[in-house]
Write a protein that holds these residues in place. Structure first.
Motif, PDB file in Angstrom:
ATOM      1  N   GLY A 112       0.794  -1.224   0.000  1.00  0.00           N
ATOM      2  CA  GLY A 112       0.000   0.000   0.000  1.00  0.00           C
ATOM      3  C   GLY A 112       0.817   1.259   0.000  1.00  0.00           C
ATOM      4  O   GLY A 112       0.309   2.344  -0.237  1.00  0.00           O
ATOM      5  N   GLY A 113       2.120   1.151   0.310  1.00  0.00           N
ATOM      6  CA  GLY A 113       3.029   2.285   0.184  1.00  0.00           C
ATOM      7  C   GLY A 113       3.006   3.280   1.308  1.00  0.00           C
ATOM      8  O   GLY A 113       3.837   4.180   1.349  1.00  0.00           O
ATOM      9  N   VAL A 114       2.077   3.162   2.273  1.00  0.00           N
ATOM     10  CA  VAL A 114       2.011   4.158   3.346  1.00  0.00           C
ATOM     11  C   VAL A 114       1.983   3.522   4.736  1.00  0.00           C
ATOM     12  O   VAL A 114       1.802   4.206   5.739  1.00  0.00           O
ATOM     13  N   GLU A 115       2.190   2.234   4.807  1.00  0.00           N
ATOM     14  CA  GLU A 115       2.071   1.532   6.093  1.00  0.00           C
ATOM     15  C   GLU A 115       3.037   2.087   7.129  1.00  0.00           C
ATOM     16  O   GLU A 115       2.686   2.312   8.283  1.00  0.00           O
ATOM     17  N   ASN A 116       4.292   2.296   6.720  1.00  0.00           N
ATOM     18  CA  ASN A 116       5.295   2.825   7.649  1.00  0.00           C
ATOM     19  C   ASN A 116       5.750   4.217   7.242  1.00  0.00           C
ATOM     20  O   ASN A 116       6.871   4.625   7.529  1.00  0.00           O
ATOM     21  N   ASP A 117       4.868   4.934   6.559  1.00  0.00           N
ATOM     22  CA  ASP A 117       5.248   6.242   6.015  1.00  0.00           C
ATOM     23  C   ASP A 117       4.953   7.349   7.028  1.00  0.00           C
ATOM     24  O   ASP A 117       3.861   7.905   7.073  1.00  0.00           O
ATOM     25  N   ASP A 118       5.950   7.646   7.869  1.00  0.00           N
ATOM     26  CA  ASP A 118       5.810   8.731   8.841  1.00  0.00           C
ATOM     27  C   ASP A 118       6.196  10.071   8.237  1.00  0.00           C
ATOM     28  O   ASP A 118       6.062  11.109   8.891  1.00  0.00           O
ATOM     29  N   TRP A 119       6.692  10.038   7.003  1.00  0.00           N
ATOM     30  CA  TRP A 119       7.195  11.272   6.394  1.00  0.00           C
ATOM     31  C   TRP A 119       6.068  12.243   6.099  1.00  0.00           C
ATOM     32  O   TRP A 119       6.269  13.457   6.113  1.00  0.00           O
ATOM     33  N   LEU A 120       4.871  11.720   5.847  1.00  0.00           N
ATOM     34  CA  LEU A 120       3.734  12.607   5.616  1.00  0.00           C
ATOM     35  C   LEU A 120       3.470  13.469   6.848  1.00  0.00           C
ATOM     36  O   LEU A 120       3.222  14.665   6.743  1.00  0.00           O
ATOM     37  N   GLN A 121       3.544  12.850   8.024  1.00  0.00           N
ATOM     38  CA  GLN A 121       3.336  13.601   9.262  1.00  0.00           C
ATOM     39  C   GLN A 121       4.447  14.627   9.462  1.00  0.00           C
ATOM     40  O   GLN A 121       4.195  15.747   9.918  1.00  0.00           O
ATOM     41  N   GLN A 122       5.678  14.257   9.118  1.00  0.00           N
ATOM     42  CA  GLN A 122       6.796  15.201   9.237  1.00  0.00           C
ATOM     43  C   GLN A 122       6.581  16.398   8.315  1.00  0.00           C
ATOM     44  O   GLN A 122       6.859  17.538   8.697  1.00  0.00           O
ATOM     45  N   ILE A 123       6.108  16.136   7.115  1.00  0.00           N
ATOM     46  CA  ILE A 123       5.852  17.216   6.159  1.00  0.00           C
ATOM     47  C   ILE A 123       4.797  18.168   6.717  1.00  0.00           C
ATOM     48  O   ILE A 123       4.953  19.391   6.672  1.00  0.00           O
ATOM     49  N   ILE A 124       3.729  17.608   7.269  1.00  0.00           N
ATOM     50  CA  ILE A 124       2.654  18.439   7.819  1.00  0.00           C
ATOM     51  C   ILE A 124       3.146  19.260   9.000  1.00  0.00           C
ATOM     52  O   ILE A 124       2.825  20.448   9.136  1.00  0.00           O
ATOM     53  N   VAL A 125       3.955  18.658   9.886  1.00  0.00           N
ATOM     54  CA  VAL A 125       4.506  19.391  11.032  1.00  0.00           C
ATOM     55  C   VAL A 125       5.330  20.574  10.545  1.00  0.00           C
ATOM     56  O   VAL A 125       5.215  21.701  11.051  1.00  0.00           O
ATOM     57  N   HIS A 126       6.168  20.329   9.525  1.00  0.00           N
ATOM     58  CA  HIS A 126       7.002  21.405   8.984  1.00  0.00           C
ATOM     59  C   HIS A 126       6.138  22.500   8.360  1.00  0.00           C
ATOM     60  O   HIS A 126       6.374  23.696   8.588  1.00  0.00           O
ATOM     61  N   LEU A 127       5.131  22.106   7.583  1.00  0.00           N
ATOM     62  CA  LEU A 127       4.269  23.096   6.936  1.00  0.00           C
ATOM     63  C   LEU A 127       3.527  23.933   7.971  1.00  0.00           C
ATOM     64  O   LEU A 127       3.360  25.149   7.797  1.00  0.00           O
ATOM     65  N   THR A 128       3.080  23.302   9.044  1.00  0.00           N
ATOM     66  CA  THR A 128       2.378  24.023  10.110  1.00  0.00           C
ATOM     67  C   THR A 128       3.302  25.059  10.752  1.00  0.00           C
ATOM     68  O   THR A 128       2.897  26.198  11.012  1.00  0.00           O
ATOM     69  N   GLU A 129       4.559  24.675  10.997  1.00  0.00           N
ATOM     70  CA  GLU A 129       5.528  25.607  11.585  1.00  0.00           C
ATOM     71  C   GLU A 129       5.783  26.780  10.656  1.00  0.00           C
ATOM     72  O   GLU A 129       5.849  27.939  11.093  1.00  0.00           O
TER      73      GLU A 129
END
Length: 381
Positions: free
Chosen positions: A210-227
Motif C-alpha cells: 500500500g506504500g504508506v504503512e510505515n510512512d511517517d514522512w507525511l506527518q513530518q511534512i505536515i509538522v514542517h508546513l504548520t511551523e
C-alpha cells in the motif's frame, strides 16, 4: 502511428492552459502596479503620507513586480525511494529523460526548465558547477544523466542537476522539481520548494504493502508546513491541493485492490489535513501508461490524473494572484482615502480663504464708510 509524446499532450495541454491563464492574470497585476507607481511619482506628498502612516513596505511595488517576474513556480514531485517519481515525470514529458533507477542514497534534486537550448548543469557539494550543452535530441541528455545521477553514479556527488530543454508547457517561470526520495536526512531538501509550490505531487508505491504503512514522512511534512505557516512563510501552498498518486498499481493483485486502496485512503485521512478522496488520490501505473501511449491510447486512471491537474493546480495559482491583488487593493484604498482627504482639506481651505476675503472686504467697506462720515463731518464744520 500516434507516439507516446503525442499521447502525453493531454497533461501538457492541461498544464500549459493553466499556466498561460496565470501569466495573463499576472500581466494585469503588473499593469496595475505600473499605474499606481505613476500616480505616486507625480505626488511626492502622497508618498510621504502613506510612508509615514503605513511604513515603507506598502510602497514597495518594485518588490511585488520582481516577485511576479522572477519567482519560480515549482511543480514539486516527492515520495519514498523507488515509488516511481522519475517515471511519472517522464510520463508527463512524453520522453524517458530522467533515470528511473537512481541510487537509493542519492540526495540530488533535479530541476527541469523550459528553454530553447538543451543544457545540463551539475552542482556538486562544494557548489562547483559543470555545464554540458547538447545540440539535438539523439539521447545524449539521457545518457549524460544516467552516467551522473543514475544507478551507477557516485552517491551524494551532486546537490542539484538543472536540466534545460524545450518544455513549452512550463513557459517562463514554472519548473518541475524531482526531489530525493523522502527519508532520513532527505526530507529537508523537499522543504526548500514547498512554500512556493504551485503543485505538490506525492507518489506512493502502491505495490509495496500500500506504500504508506510505515510512512511517517507525511506527518513530518505536515509538522514542517504548520511551523512555516505560523511563521508567515507559507503564503499560498494549501495541503488540500496535494495530489497523491498510487503508482505501480499494476503490481497490486486485482482481488486486493479495493482493500489496498481503502487502506491508503484511511491512512491519508488520518495523516493529511482535509484530505478528500474524491479529489486528491489517483491510481496509476507509469510503466503501463508508457506502454499504452506507445500503442496510441491512455487509461481512465491517467485521464483522471490529468483531470486532477486541471482541478488542483489553479487553486494554488489563484491564491498567489489573490495575495498580489489584496496588496494592491489595500494600497489603492489608502491612496484613495488620502487623496479624498487632501481634496476635502483643499476645499475647506478654499472656503476659509473666501470667508477671510469677504471679512477683509467687509472691514475695508466699514473703514471706507468711517472715513466718508468723517470727511462729511469735517466739511459741515
Amino acid at each position: 502511428m500516434v507516439t507516446r509524446r503525442q499521447m502525453s499532450i493531454d497533461a501538457q495541454f492541461a498544464l500549459g492552459e493553466i499556466l498561460d491563464n496565470d501569466n495573463q492574470r499576472k500581466g494585469k497585476i503588473l499593469e496595475i502596479c505600473t499605474q499606481i507607481k505613476k500616480v505616486l511619482e507625480k505626488d511626492k506628498g502622497l508618498q510621504d503620507i502613506l510612508t509615514k502612516e503605513f511604513g515603507i513596505e506598502i510602497l514597495n511595488l518594485n518588490h511585488i513586480q520582481k516577485e511576479i517576474y522572477d519567482s519560480e513556480c515549482p511543480i514539486v514531485v516527492a515520495g519514498e525511494v523507488s515509488a516511481g517519481k522519475s517515471s511519472l515525470i517522464n510520463l508527463l514529458l512524453g520522453r524517458s529523460l530522467l533515470p528511473v533507477r537512481q541510487l537509493a542514497s542519492t540526495s540530488t534534486i533535479c530541476r527541469l526548465r523550459n528553454s530553447k537550448d538543451r543544457q545540463i548543469v551539475l552542482t556538486d557539494n562544494d557548489d562547483k558547477q559543470t555545464t554540458k550543452t547538447f545540440s539535438d535530441e539523439k539521447g545524449g541528455m539521457e545518457m549524460f544523466l544516467e552516467e551522473h545521477v543514475g544507478r551507477r553514479s557516485k552517491p551524494h556527488r551532486y546537490k542539484y542537476v538543472d536540466i534545460s530543454l524545450p518544455i513549452p508547457i512550463l513557459q517562463e517561470h514554472a519548473i518541475i522539481v524531482d526531489t530525493p526520495g523522502v527519508g532520513k536526512n532527505k526530507t529537508g531538501r523537499l522543504f526548500e520548494y514547498l512554500p512556493n509550490a504551485i503543485a505538490f505531487i506525492y507518489v506512493i508505491n502502491a505495490g509495496n504493502a500500500g506504500g504508506v504503512e510505515n510512512d511517517d514522512w507525511l506527518q513530518q511534512i505536515i509538522v514542517h508546513l504548520t511551523e512555516q505557516q505560523k511563521k508567515g512563510h507559507l503564503h499560498d501552498f494549501k495541503p488540500e491541493t496535494t495530489m497523491f498518486v498510487c503508482n505501480k498499481w499494476d503490481q497490486v493483485q486485482s482481488n486486493e485492490q479495493d482493500e489496498v486502496f481503502q487502506f491508503i485512503v484511511d491512512k491519508l485521512k488520518s495523516d493529511w489535513p482535509n484530505f478528500d478522496e474524491n479529489l486528491q488520490i489517483f491510481k496509476l501505473s507509469a510503466v503501463q501508461e508508457k506502454e499504452l501511449m506507445e500503442k496510441g491510447s491512455t487509461s481512465d486512471n491517467y485521464n483522471n490524473f490529468v483531470s486532477g491537474i486541471r482541478t488542483m493546480v489553479p487553486i494554488t495559482l489563484d491564491a498567489k494572484i489573490v495575495r498580489y491583488a489584496r496588496k494592491q487593493t489595500f494600497l489603492i484604498e489608502k491612496m484613495t482615502d488620502r487623496i479624498l482627504e487632501k481634496i476635502s482639506t483643499s476645499q475647506q481651505s478654499m472656503i476659509d480663504k473666501e470667508k477671510r476675503r469677504k471679512d477683509a472686504e467687509d472691514r475695508l467697506q466699514q473703514l471706507d464708510r468711517k472715513h466718508l462720515n468723517k470727511d462729511v463731518m469735517l466739511k459741515t464744520q
